[in-house]
Scaffold this active site. Sequence first.
Site, PDB file in Angstrom:
ATOM      1  N   ASN A   7       0.859  -1.673  -0.312  1.00 39.05           N
ATOM      2  CA  ASN A   7       0.130  -0.058   0.144  1.00 39.05           C
ATOM      3  C   ASN A   7       0.842   1.131   0.632  1.00 39.05           C
ATOM      4  O   ASN A   7       1.460   1.617   0.962  1.00 39.05           O
ATOM      5  CB  ASN A   7      -0.840   0.213   1.108  1.00 39.05           C
ATOM      6  CG  ASN A   7      -1.699   1.579   1.515  1.00 39.05           C
ATOM      7  OD1 ASN A   7      -1.192   1.932   0.055  1.00 39.05           O
ATOM      8  ND2 ASN A   7      -2.618   1.520   2.185  1.00 39.05           N
ATOM      9  N   ASP A 147     -10.267   0.085  -4.506  1.00 42.71           N
ATOM     10  CA  ASP A 147     -11.151   0.932  -2.857  1.00 42.71           C
ATOM     11  C   ASP A 147     -12.336   0.796  -3.524  1.00 42.71           C
ATOM     12  O   ASP A 147     -13.345   0.940  -2.951  1.00 42.71           O
ATOM     13  CB  ASP A 147     -10.088   1.786  -2.376  1.00 42.71           C
ATOM     14  CG  ASP A 147      -9.175   2.065  -1.308  1.00 42.71           C
ATOM     15  OD1 ASP A 147      -9.505   0.787  -1.644  1.00 42.71           O
ATOM     16  OD2 ASP A 147      -9.116   2.636  -0.680  1.00 42.71           O
ATOM     17  N   GLY A 331      -9.887   3.455  12.740  1.00 45.47           N
ATOM     18  CA  GLY A 331      -9.705   4.033  14.248  1.00 45.47           C
ATOM     19  C   GLY A 331     -10.452   3.575  14.939  1.00 45.47           C
ATOM     20  O   GLY A 331     -10.526   3.920  16.298  1.00 45.47           O
TER      21      GLY A 331
END
Length: 405
Positions: A7, A147, A331
Amino acid sequence: MKILEVNCGSSSLKYQLIDMEDEKVLAKGLVERIGIDGSILTHKVNGEKHVVSEPIKDHRVAVKLVLEALVDKQHGVIKDMSEISAVGHRVVHGGEQYSDAVIIDDKVMESLKDCSKLAPLHNPPNIIGINACKAIMPNTPMVAVFDTAFHHTMPKYAYIYPLPYELYERYGIRKYGFHGTSHRFVSEEAARLMGKDISELKIITCHLGNGASICAVDRGKSIDTNMGFTPLAGLAMGTRCGDIDPAIIPFLTNEIGMSIDEISNIMNNKSGILGMSGISSDFRDVEEIASFKHDRRAQLALDVFYYRVKSFIGSYVAVLDGVDAIVFTAGVGENSSIGRAEICSGLTYLGITIDEEKNNIRGKATEITTANSKTKVFVIPTNEELVIARDTKFLVQKKISHKSK
């Protein structure tokens, strides 16, 4: 079969080497500050950290260092590069062309360059990473995992903007959606945890991090998401504004004299949680200051965030005509028990009852609702790297089987 997952950012490279026999992560790491002073590689094996600090002038040097770390006699996990069967690359934007992962060839590379105008901050570093890997591993298959791919199942009425249709036809201006790999993984994991086939379920997935988006998943397929033409749309995020009245842009230009670049910088880098709180883009910092110092702007930033999440969840309940499960990931979604409780407190009409003890569990996939909760709520750590590795393995094996026929 061992798959290297990569990535690439503009000055960074994250990687994992995964043994697909048992889907075990053999090694992982991060190269930071590529092309900048203070370059560093952090390579992790079995929890042990190996750090290399030396000038890393470009992504090709970064890839070379990663491969050297993987075959290193002390810190390596493979004997030589031939053990790497393929490399799976995260690519942010696949445009309208790619609804699935694809083996990279010259034609695909040209398409990725064309898509760069739709994702000028993200696709160019992805392409640089692919070229760096191809230069050092010319005989190793490369796979692009997008994505945007998961959102290709959105119906046209969900992705077309109410602008002149020619803008869509000529310039591809439409909703694309992002975080698709994450939404796909956690929706499938939720179905597994429920002991049901995903084809039976209506799921709303909330990827809440510094970048954040929500997705309506109907029987395993994305039917709507709140990021749009770019990742700027939708929720208020760490530094991004999310949805605002578009007329604010000409107002800032005409009344204040701001340039388009200045406005873009404000909306992408100075807004969201940072802009509202005036403190930080880090949710943890803002939560702490709101809780312990009773800072009003910090609390306002959190309230706006919670409200927007609840608003989109409600919208997607309508779009799905009901919901079986809601998933929090990334997160903030995985680590903010306060945030989850606040969001779910406004969803009592769905028959949601949060188990406070379960809501405080971290680090593993967990249902956080009580046994009698009508709608299930899960916290599921995302694993985009594993999805990329799985898609890469599937395509490489498919190519091998075609060759053998």
